[in-house]
Motif scaffolding. Sequence first.
Motif, PDB file in Angstrom:
ATOM      1  N   LEU A  43      21.332 -13.676  24.831  1.00 29.91           N
ATOM      2  CA  LEU A  43      22.242 -14.699  24.292  1.00 29.91           C
ATOM      3  C   LEU A  43      21.522 -15.592  23.284  1.00 29.91           C
ATOM      4  CD1 LEU A  43      25.013 -16.308  24.748  1.00 29.91           C
ATOM      5  CD2 LEU A  43      23.605 -17.792  26.149  1.00 29.91           C
ATOM      6  N   ASN A  44      20.329 -15.973  23.659  1.00 33.48           N
ATOM      7  CA  ASN A  44      19.527 -16.821  22.806  1.00 33.48           C
ATOM      8  C   ASN A  44      19.250 -16.154  21.463  1.00 33.48           C
ATOM      9  OD1 ASN A  44      18.512 -19.329  22.686  1.00 33.48           O
ATOM     10  ND2 ASN A  44      16.580 -18.867  23.717  1.00 33.48           N
ATOM     11  N   LEU A  45      18.856 -14.900  21.548  1.00 27.46           N
ATOM     12  CA  LEU A  45      18.561 -14.157  20.326  1.00 27.46           C
ATOM     13  C   LEU A  45      19.793 -14.057  19.454  1.00 27.46           C
ATOM     14  CD1 LEU A  45      16.428 -11.242  21.804  1.00 27.46           C
ATOM     15  CD2 LEU A  45      15.628 -12.970  20.213  1.00 27.46           C
ATOM     16  N   LEU A  46      20.951 -13.817  20.102  1.00 27.92           N
ATOM     17  CA  LEU A  46      22.185 -13.611  19.346  1.00 27.92           C
ATOM     18  C   LEU A  46      22.661 -14.893  18.679  1.00 27.92           C
ATOM     19  CD1 LEU A  46      24.230 -11.360  21.771  1.00 27.92           C
ATOM     20  CD2 LEU A  46      23.356 -10.716  19.534  1.00 27.92           C
ATOM     21  N   VAL A  84      20.138 -12.608  15.583  1.00 27.20           N
ATOM     22  CA  VAL A  84      19.647 -11.226  15.534  1.00 27.20           C
ATOM     23  C   VAL A  84      20.834 -10.291  15.750  1.00 27.20           C
ATOM     24  CG1 VAL A  84      18.008  -9.618  16.571  1.00 27.20           C
ATOM     25  CG2 VAL A  84      17.526 -12.065  16.576  1.00 27.20           C
ATOM     26  N   PRO A  85      20.930  -9.192  15.000  1.00 26.79           N
ATOM     27  CA  PRO A  85      22.007  -8.231  15.248  1.00 26.79           C
ATOM     28  C   PRO A  85      21.949  -7.701  16.687  1.00 26.79           C
ATOM     29  CG  PRO A  85      20.792  -7.668  13.257  1.00 26.79           C
ATOM     30  CD  PRO A  85      20.078  -8.809  13.887  1.00 26.79           C
ATOM     31  N   PHE A  86      23.116  -7.356  17.239  1.00 28.98           N
ATOM     32  CA  PHE A  86      23.221  -7.051  18.662  1.00 28.98           C
ATOM     33  C   PHE A  86      22.251  -5.966  19.144  1.00 28.98           C
ATOM     34  CE2 PHE A  86      25.536  -4.919  22.241  1.00 28.98           C
ATOM     35  CZ  PHE A  86      25.278  -5.923  23.169  1.00 28.98           C
ATOM     36  N   TRP A  87      22.243  -4.828  18.425  1.00 27.06           N
ATOM     37  CA  TRP A  87      21.411  -3.727  18.931  1.00 27.06           C
ATOM     38  C   TRP A  87      19.927  -4.071  18.899  1.00 27.06           C
ATOM     39  CZ3 TRP A  87      24.118  -0.833  21.789  1.00 27.06           C
ATOM     40  CH2 TRP A  87      25.461  -0.594  21.492  1.00 27.06           C
ATOM     41  N   GLN A  88      19.527  -4.809  17.881  1.00 28.52           N
ATOM     42  CA  GLN A  88      18.118  -5.231  17.850  1.00 28.52           C
ATOM     43  C   GLN A  88      17.823  -6.237  18.954  1.00 28.52           C
ATOM     44  OE1 GLN A  88      17.095  -6.480  13.846  1.00 28.52           O
ATOM     45  NE2 GLN A  88      18.254  -4.733  13.055  1.00 28.52           N
ATOM     46  N   ALA A  89      18.808  -7.110  19.183  1.00 24.34           N
ATOM     47  CA  ALA A  89      18.623  -8.094  20.251  1.00 24.34           C
ATOM     48  C   ALA A  89      18.415  -7.377  21.586  1.00 24.34           C
ATOM     49  CB  ALA A  89      19.834  -9.007  20.338  1.00 24.34           C
ATOM     50  N   ILE A  90      19.182  -6.300  21.789  1.00 23.94           N
ATOM     51  CA  ILE A  90      19.029  -5.532  23.037  1.00 23.94           C
ATOM     52  C   ILE A  90      17.614  -4.976  23.143  1.00 23.94           C
ATOM     53  CG2 ILE A  90      19.644  -3.347  24.126  1.00 23.94           C
ATOM     54  CD1 ILE A  90      22.437  -3.866  23.747  1.00 23.94           C
ATOM     55  N   LEU A  91      17.119  -4.419  22.053  1.00 26.59           N
ATOM     56  CA  LEU A  91      15.786  -3.818  22.102  1.00 26.59           C
ATOM     57  C   LEU A  91      14.715  -4.866  22.383  1.00 26.59           C
ATOM     58  CD1 LEU A  91      15.883  -1.097  19.315  1.00 26.59           C
ATOM     59  CD2 LEU A  91      16.109  -0.858  21.799  1.00 26.59           C
ATOM     60  N   ILE A  92      14.851  -6.023  21.728  1.00 26.35           N
ATOM     61  CA  ILE A  92      13.864  -7.085  21.970  1.00 26.35           C
ATOM     62  C   ILE A  92      13.938  -7.537  23.430  1.00 26.35           C
ATOM     63  CG2 ILE A  92      13.169  -9.427  21.346  1.00 26.35           C
ATOM     64  CD1 ILE A  92      14.305  -8.843  18.533  1.00 26.35           C
ATOM     65  N   THR A  93      15.168  -7.673  23.919  1.00 23.95           N
ATOM     66  CA  THR A  93      15.330  -8.067  25.318  1.00 23.95           C
ATOM     67  C   THR A  93      14.661  -7.053  26.242  1.00 23.95           C
ATOM     68  OG1 THR A  93      17.468  -8.981  24.701  1.00 23.95           O
ATOM     69  CG2 THR A  93      17.008  -8.783  27.042  1.00 23.95           C
ATOM     70  N   PRO A  95      29.070 -19.817  26.421  1.00 23.98           N
ATOM     71  CA  PRO A  95      29.856 -18.695  25.897  1.00 23.98           C
ATOM     72  C   PRO A  95      28.958 -17.612  25.287  1.00 23.98           C
ATOM     73  CG  PRO A  95      30.066 -20.602  24.489  1.00 23.98           C
ATOM     74  CD  PRO A  95      29.323 -21.061  25.701  1.00 23.98           C
ATOM     75  N   PHE A  96      29.304 -16.391  25.561  1.00 26.89           N
ATOM     76  CA  PHE A  96      28.545 -15.266  25.034  1.00 26.89           C
ATOM     77  C   PHE A  96      29.232 -14.790  23.771  1.00 26.89           C
ATOM     78  CE2 PHE A  96      26.289 -11.238  25.089  1.00 26.89           C
ATOM     79  CZ  PHE A  96      25.127 -11.549  25.774  1.00 26.89           C
ATOM     80  N   PRO A  97      28.500 -14.662  22.670  1.00 29.95           N
ATOM     81  CA  PRO A  97      29.157 -14.268  21.418  1.00 29.95           C
ATOM     82  C   PRO A  97      29.856 -12.914  21.569  1.00 29.95           C
ATOM     83  CG  PRO A  97      26.756 -14.273  21.202  1.00 29.95           C
ATOM     84  CD  PRO A  97      27.064 -14.855  22.518  1.00 29.95           C
ATOM     85  N   GLU A  98      30.920 -12.779  20.835  1.00 33.57           N
ATOM     86  CA  GLU A  98      31.675 -11.536  20.925  1.00 33.57           C
ATOM     87  C   GLU A  98      30.958 -10.460  20.120  1.00 33.57           C
ATOM     88  OE1 GLU A  98      35.993 -10.972  19.569  1.00 33.57           O
ATOM     89  OE2 GLU A  98      36.038 -12.168  21.415  1.00 33.57           O
ATOM     90  N   VAL A  99      30.468  -9.439  20.781  1.00 33.77           N
ATOM     91  CA  VAL A  99      29.718  -8.429  20.042  1.00 33.77           C
ATOM     92  C   VAL A  99      30.514  -7.146  19.858  1.00 33.77           C
ATOM     93  CG1 VAL A  99      27.383  -9.197  20.481  1.00 33.77           C
ATOM     94  CG2 VAL A  99      28.577  -7.878  22.206  1.00 33.77           C
ATOM     95  N   PHE A 100      31.440  -6.894  20.770  1.00 34.81           N
ATOM     96  CA  PHE A 100      32.267  -5.695  20.604  1.00 34.81           C
ATOM     97  C   PHE A 100      33.628  -6.125  20.069  1.00 34.81           C
ATOM     98  CE2 PHE A 100      29.566  -4.570  24.356  1.00 34.81           C
ATOM     99  CZ  PHE A 100      28.714  -3.737  23.650  1.00 34.81           C
TER     100      PHE A 100
END
Lengths: 263, 297
Positions: free
Chosen positions: B53-56, B61-70, B122-127
């Motif tokens: 969430l923080n990254l986003l 950070v774009p979602f897929w990259q945020a996932i990888l960093i996480t 709130p979690f940003p809407e990614v999908f």
Amino acid sequence: MLIISNAEVIYNRVILVLKGLSLHVPESKIVALLGANGAGKSTTLKAISGLLKSEDGEVSSGSLEFMGEQINNMDPEEIVRKGIFQVMEGRRVFEDLTIDENLDVGGHTRKDAAGFKRDKDLVYDYFPRLRERRNQLSGFLSGGEQQMLAIGRALMARPKLMLLDEPSLGIAPLLVQEIFELIKMINTEEKTTILLVEQNANIAFSICDHAYIIEGGRIAMSGTTEQMKSNSDVKEFYLGTGEGKEKKSYRDLKGYKRRKRWL
Amino acid sequence: MDITFLLQLFINGLVVGSIYALVATGFVIIYKATGALNLAQGEFLMVGAYLCLNLLSKYQVPFWQAILITFAFAALLGAIIERVILRPLIGSHLISVIMVTLGLSSILKALIQLAYGTDTIPFPEVFPSAPVQIGPIPVSQGYLYAIGCVTVLVALLTSFFKYSKTGIAMRATASSQQVALSMGISVKKMFAISWAIAAIVSAMGGILLGTIRGGIDMSLSHMGLKVLPVVILGGLDSILGAIVGGLIIGILENFSGGYLDPLVGGGAKEVAPYIALILILMFKPYGLFGKKKIERV
């Protein structure tokens, strides 16, 4: 190749199991270590392979030297990388892995992919029964086949020195014969040095070059196979072919003292 | 009976269940490798969700990259926790190990509260939010992505354990640590890897929950407790069991929420998994897929 001098092993910091044991395993030979239950045979092997640590034991004094290098109390993974591989007592295959996966794990420390593949073929050539069933769970193999797998798994690591802990344990006599012939073959063809722990002196003498008898944590006797086979004490207590055919009794003090020295 | 309602519940259950399955997989991996129950699994999930969430939202950070960093961070966190907290405990009593993970869960929870407070963020809407029609029912795209992510991750894990050298060595370690040692496997390294993997899958679970719920708060950590019936149902040492168990519990929960809650006045959703758990353990004490030792005849 392997020189142990005056090694002492203590479990739990209290129980002294090896009390100054010395032995020598020359390169590309088969050396047998014989002895009764609790004499310290398995402990000796575990001291060499480093597995003592996982049982709260340690080499408290003396030295273990492998190819000119001290290996006292090294981590087992390091010792495997140096070329010593122990086949543990009771086979201990990974029952919920397939035969093929068991062999993969045996070669865990290998870096050369080509040699790895070649050795897997080699293992399957030595033990064709394993090839037939390579994708089965190894837990379903018979005892003899599991022992073959355990030895094959050790071969996958290409060890310089293989430690075998009672490969005859709980296996049908005919299969024992077969397994020992294969051990001999591995020794001559792959030039693998072997340190063999056995209770079955007869079968051990059939393949070894040199034998040690261990008693109460010390070496009681040693010699070439021929010397050992012709020794009257060994004949009587290990091979069961001594002269004393009549029943032993405590009245026969001389025999009693001799026996006491052994057991 | 309204078939659309039933299908809707079923799909909800499947989505939640697949997240349960993912987190349960992490639980099982640690249990198999080290023999310890990790009661901080829910907090791993929470840490992953907050970090992503923080990254986003903060760093865009774009979602897929945020996932990888996480993932990378979670893996590091898992490995460090293993190294610093659990490794010194090797050889000590199982209960002390479990208690330590319990303590760890409190610490992680407190740290998150310290950093982010207790309010729902709130979690940003990614999908994309527009629902897709599957047959008669509209399904939110987030759900489909969630199921997709879980499937991919589980498939990756399965092939890792089946084909990779490290994966096979980890299974060997799970089978017998001493024999694994005698093969030259570094058992400590295997422990660290299993903690890292567990942290990664939990983090993924947290991220998916965040996207589905649209916001995250402290209640995410309850997932760790929710996953307990899942793994016991599936069998503590079976990854397949964790997956099937996760789906079953997810669906069961939604069905009892949909059909029983109106009758009993609410709460059935929360209790149903545990009732099912007790029933199943009465008849299958090792869980559905738990291992009974191979007996040679």
